[in-house]
Design a protein around this motif. Structure first.
Motif, PDB file in Angstrom:
ATOM      1  N   LEU A   4       0.828  -1.209   0.000  1.00  0.00           N
ATOM      2  CA  LEU A   4       0.000   0.000   0.000  1.00  0.00           C
ATOM      3  C   LEU A   4       0.862   1.259   0.000  1.00  0.00           C
ATOM      4  O   LEU A   4       0.574   2.208  -0.721  1.00  0.00           O
ATOM      5  CB  LEU A   4      -0.929   0.023   1.217  1.00  0.00           C
ATOM      6  CG  LEU A   4      -2.162  -0.851   1.155  1.00  0.00           C
ATOM      7  CD1 LEU A   4      -2.912  -0.810   2.483  1.00  0.00           C
ATOM      8  CD2 LEU A   4      -3.080  -0.416   0.038  1.00  0.00           C
ATOM      9  N   THR A   5       1.905   1.260   0.799  1.00  0.00           N
ATOM     10  CA  THR A   5       2.793   2.418   0.857  1.00  0.00           C
ATOM     11  C   THR A   5       3.475   2.632  -0.491  1.00  0.00           C
ATOM     12  O   THR A   5       3.565   3.766  -0.968  1.00  0.00           O
ATOM     13  CB  THR A   5       3.841   2.235   1.971  1.00  0.00           C
ATOM     14  OG1 THR A   5       3.163   2.048   3.213  1.00  0.00           O
ATOM     15  CG2 THR A   5       4.744   3.443   2.075  1.00  0.00           C
ATOM     16  N   ASP A   6       3.923   1.562  -1.093  1.00  0.00           N
ATOM     17  CA  ASP A   6       4.551   1.665  -2.421  1.00  0.00           C
ATOM     18  C   ASP A   6       3.557   2.178  -3.453  1.00  0.00           C
ATOM     19  O   ASP A   6       3.891   3.032  -4.278  1.00  0.00           O
ATOM     20  CB  ASP A   6       5.094   0.305  -2.866  1.00  0.00           C
ATOM     21  CG  ASP A   6       6.287  -0.153  -2.047  1.00  0.00           C
ATOM     22  OD1 ASP A   6       6.944   0.707  -1.417  1.00  0.00           O
ATOM     23  OD2 ASP A   6       6.556  -1.367  -2.025  1.00  0.00           O
ATOM     24  N   ASP A   7       2.331   1.640  -3.415  1.00  0.00           N
ATOM     25  CA  ASP A   7       1.288   2.092  -4.344  1.00  0.00           C
ATOM     26  C   ASP A   7       0.997   3.575  -4.140  1.00  0.00           C
ATOM     27  O   ASP A   7       0.814   4.314  -5.109  1.00  0.00           O
ATOM     28  CB  ASP A   7       0.008   1.284  -4.159  1.00  0.00           C
ATOM     29  CG  ASP A   7       0.131  -0.153  -4.633  1.00  0.00           C
ATOM     30  OD1 ASP A   7       1.120  -0.475  -5.336  1.00  0.00           O
ATOM     31  OD2 ASP A   7      -0.761  -0.958  -4.290  1.00  0.00           O
ATOM     32  N   GLU A  32      -9.504   6.665  -2.336  1.00  0.00           N
ATOM     33  CA  GLU A  32      -9.552   5.206  -2.163  1.00  0.00           C
ATOM     34  C   GLU A  32      -8.269   4.692  -1.501  1.00  0.00           C
ATOM     35  O   GLU A  32      -8.331   3.861  -0.581  1.00  0.00           O
ATOM     36  CB  GLU A  32      -9.730   4.535  -3.526  1.00  0.00           C
ATOM     37  CG  GLU A  32      -9.676   3.030  -3.474  1.00  0.00           C
ATOM     38  CD  GLU A  32      -9.579   2.401  -4.849  1.00  0.00           C
ATOM     39  OE1 GLU A  32      -9.060   1.272  -4.922  1.00  0.00           O
ATOM     40  OE2 GLU A  32     -10.003   3.013  -5.844  1.00  0.00           O
ATOM     41  N   MET A  33      -7.131   5.177  -1.948  1.00  0.00           N
ATOM     42  CA  MET A  33      -5.857   4.724  -1.389  1.00  0.00           C
ATOM     43  C   MET A  33      -5.727   5.125   0.082  1.00  0.00           C
ATOM     44  O   MET A  33      -5.242   4.351   0.899  1.00  0.00           O
ATOM     45  CB  MET A  33      -4.683   5.291  -2.190  1.00  0.00           C
ATOM     46  CG  MET A  33      -4.539   4.699  -3.575  1.00  0.00           C
ATOM     47  SD  MET A  33      -4.112   2.943  -3.555  1.00  0.00           S
ATOM     48  CE  MET A  33      -2.565   2.987  -2.691  1.00  0.00           C
ATOM     49  N   ILE A  34      -6.147   6.335   0.423  1.00  0.00           N
ATOM     50  CA  ILE A  34      -6.112   6.783   1.814  1.00  0.00           C
ATOM     51  C   ILE A  34      -6.986   5.878   2.678  1.00  0.00           C
ATOM     52  O   ILE A  34      -6.581   5.439   3.756  1.00  0.00           O
ATOM     53  CB  ILE A  34      -6.544   8.263   1.934  1.00  0.00           C
ATOM     54  CG1 ILE A  34      -5.456   9.162   1.337  1.00  0.00           C
ATOM     55  CG2 ILE A  34      -6.830   8.637   3.385  1.00  0.00           C
ATOM     56  CD1 ILE A  34      -5.870  10.625   1.206  1.00  0.00           C
ATOM     57  N   GLU A  35      -8.190   5.588   2.199  1.00  0.00           N
ATOM     58  CA  GLU A  35      -9.102   4.722   2.954  1.00  0.00           C
ATOM     59  C   GLU A  35      -8.521   3.324   3.132  1.00  0.00           C
ATOM     60  O   GLU A  35      -8.634   2.739   4.212  1.00  0.00           O
ATOM     61  CB  GLU A  35     -10.460   4.658   2.249  1.00  0.00           C
ATOM     62  CG  GLU A  35     -11.234   5.947   2.353  1.00  0.00           C
ATOM     63  CD  GLU A  35     -12.507   5.962   1.529  1.00  0.00           C
ATOM     64  OE1 GLU A  35     -12.779   4.988   0.785  1.00  0.00           O
ATOM     65  OE2 GLU A  35     -13.235   6.967   1.607  1.00  0.00           O
ATOM     66  N   ARG A  36      -7.896   2.791   2.096  1.00  0.00           N
ATOM     67  CA  ARG A  36      -7.284   1.464   2.193  1.00  0.00           C
ATOM     68  C   ARG A  36      -6.158   1.453   3.227  1.00  0.00           C
ATOM     69  O   ARG A  36      -6.035   0.507   4.010  1.00  0.00           O
ATOM     70  CB  ARG A  36      -6.768   1.018   0.830  1.00  0.00           C
ATOM     71  CG  ARG A  36      -7.884   0.610  -0.112  1.00  0.00           C
ATOM     72  CD  ARG A  36      -7.397   0.248  -1.494  1.00  0.00           C
ATOM     73  NE  ARG A  36      -6.366  -0.784  -1.476  1.00  0.00           N
ATOM     74  CZ  ARG A  36      -5.517  -0.994  -2.478  1.00  0.00           C
ATOM     75  NH1 ARG A  36      -5.570  -0.248  -3.563  1.00  0.00           N
ATOM     76  NH2 ARG A  36      -4.614  -1.948  -2.392  1.00  0.00           N
ATOM     77  N   MET A  37      -5.346   2.510   3.229  1.00  0.00           N
ATOM     78  CA  MET A  37      -4.253   2.587   4.200  1.00  0.00           C
ATOM     79  C   MET A  37      -4.802   2.681   5.620  1.00  0.00           C
ATOM     80  O   MET A  37      -4.314   2.017   6.527  1.00  0.00           O
ATOM     81  CB  MET A  37      -3.341   3.783   3.895  1.00  0.00           C
ATOM     82  CG  MET A  37      -2.458   3.574   2.674  1.00  0.00           C
ATOM     83  SD  MET A  37      -1.351   4.953   2.371  1.00  0.00           S
ATOM     84  CE  MET A  37      -0.103   4.623   3.637  1.00  0.00           C
ATOM     85  N   GLU A  38      -5.829   3.515   5.812  1.00  0.00           N
ATOM     86  CA  GLU A  38      -6.432   3.659   7.140  1.00  0.00           C
ATOM     87  C   GLU A  38      -7.041   2.336   7.599  1.00  0.00           C
ATOM     88  O   GLU A  38      -6.873   1.952   8.761  1.00  0.00           O
ATOM     89  CB  GLU A  38      -7.489   4.762   7.121  1.00  0.00           C
ATOM     90  CG  GLU A  38      -6.898   6.146   6.992  1.00  0.00           C
ATOM     91  CD  GLU A  38      -7.951   7.226   6.825  1.00  0.00           C
ATOM     92  OE1 GLU A  38      -7.607   8.390   7.085  1.00  0.00           O
ATOM     93  OE2 GLU A  38      -9.095   6.929   6.427  1.00  0.00           O
ATOM     94  N   ASP A  39      -7.740   1.654   6.694  1.00  0.00           N
ATOM     95  CA  ASP A  39      -8.359   0.369   7.038  1.00  0.00           C
ATOM     96  C   ASP A  39      -7.313  -0.677   7.426  1.00  0.00           C
ATOM     97  O   ASP A  39      -7.579  -1.550   8.253  1.00  0.00           O
ATOM     98  CB  ASP A  39      -9.203  -0.157   5.880  1.00  0.00           C
ATOM     99  CG  ASP A  39     -10.469   0.651   5.648  1.00  0.00           C
ATOM    100  OD1 ASP A  39     -10.843   1.460   6.534  1.00  0.00           O
ATOM    101  OD2 ASP A  39     -11.085   0.490   4.570  1.00  0.00           O
ATOM    102  N   ALA A  40      -6.136  -0.564   6.823  1.00  0.00           N
ATOM    103  CA  ALA A  40      -5.056  -1.507   7.121  1.00  0.00           C
ATOM    104  C   ALA A  40      -4.263  -1.087   8.354  1.00  0.00           C
ATOM    105  O   ALA A  40      -3.329  -1.779   8.755  1.00  0.00           O
ATOM    106  CB  ALA A  40      -4.126  -1.616   5.916  1.00  0.00           C
ATOM    107  N   GLY A  41      -4.647   0.038   8.950  1.00  0.00           N
ATOM    108  CA  GLY A  41      -3.966   0.515  10.149  1.00  0.00           C
ATOM    109  C   GLY A  41      -2.637   1.195   9.870  1.00  0.00           C
ATOM    110  O   GLY A  41      -1.820   1.362  10.778  1.00  0.00           O
ATOM    111  N   GLU A  42      -2.435   1.605   8.622  1.00  0.00           N
ATOM    112  CA  GLU A  42      -1.194   2.293   8.255  1.00  0.00           C
ATOM    113  C   GLU A  42      -1.355   3.799   8.408  1.00  0.00           C
ATOM    114  O   GLU A  42      -2.437   4.341   8.251  1.00  0.00           O
ATOM    115  CB  GLU A  42      -0.800   1.946   6.819  1.00  0.00           C
ATOM    116  CG  GLU A  42      -0.448   0.485   6.647  1.00  0.00           C
ATOM    117  CD  GLU A  42       0.157   0.192   5.297  1.00  0.00           C
ATOM    118  OE1 GLU A  42       0.879   1.062   4.763  1.00  0.00           O
ATOM    119  OE2 GLU A  42      -0.093  -0.898   4.788  1.00  0.00           O
ATOM    120  N   ARG A  43      -0.247   4.437   8.703  1.00  0.00           N
ATOM    121  CA  ARG A  43      -0.234   5.892   8.845  1.00  0.00           C
ATOM    122  C   ARG A  43      -0.221   6.537   7.466  1.00  0.00           C
ATOM    123  O   ARG A  43       0.570   6.168   6.601  1.00  0.00           O
ATOM    124  CB  ARG A  43       1.014   6.319   9.616  1.00  0.00           C
ATOM    125  CG  ARG A  43       1.050   7.793   9.960  1.00  0.00           C
ATOM    126  CD  ARG A  43       2.297   8.187  10.702  1.00  0.00           C
ATOM    127  NE  ARG A  43       3.465   8.341   9.849  1.00  0.00           N
ATOM    128  CZ  ARG A  43       3.647   9.328   8.977  1.00  0.00           C
ATOM    129  NH1 ARG A  43       2.720  10.238   8.800  1.00  0.00           N
ATOM    130  NH2 ARG A  43       4.749   9.384   8.259  1.00  0.00           N
TER     131      ARG A  43
END
Length: 69
Positions: A4-7, A32-43
């Motif tokens: 996700l971070t790389d994407d 969409e990418m922000i939501e995916r990162m948040e859902d995955a618990g990433e900063r």
């Protein structure tokens, strides 16, 4: 780094490489990418949130640019 971070880094670069008048078109994908990162618990980095705010403002402004007078 996660996928996700790389994407997100690739998307960020693509947005910055795009003409400023068309960057707002990437707002849905960035959201969409922000939501995916948040859902995955990433900063989500502040620079990404700032870019999202900028694209949102640009998208709103673009709507008014296309309104008949």
């Amino acid at each position: 780094m996660t996928t996700l971070t790389d994407d997100m880094k690739r998307l960020h670069s693509r947005i910055l490489d795009t003409d400023e008048g068309r960057r707002h078109l990437y707002r849905p994908k960035l959201t969409e990418m922000i939501e995916r990162m948040e859902d995955a618990g990433e900063r989500v980095p502040a620079r990404i949130r700032d870019l999202h705010e900028e694209l949102t403002a640009d998208a709103i402004e673009a709507q008014f640019d296309n309104m008949p007078v």
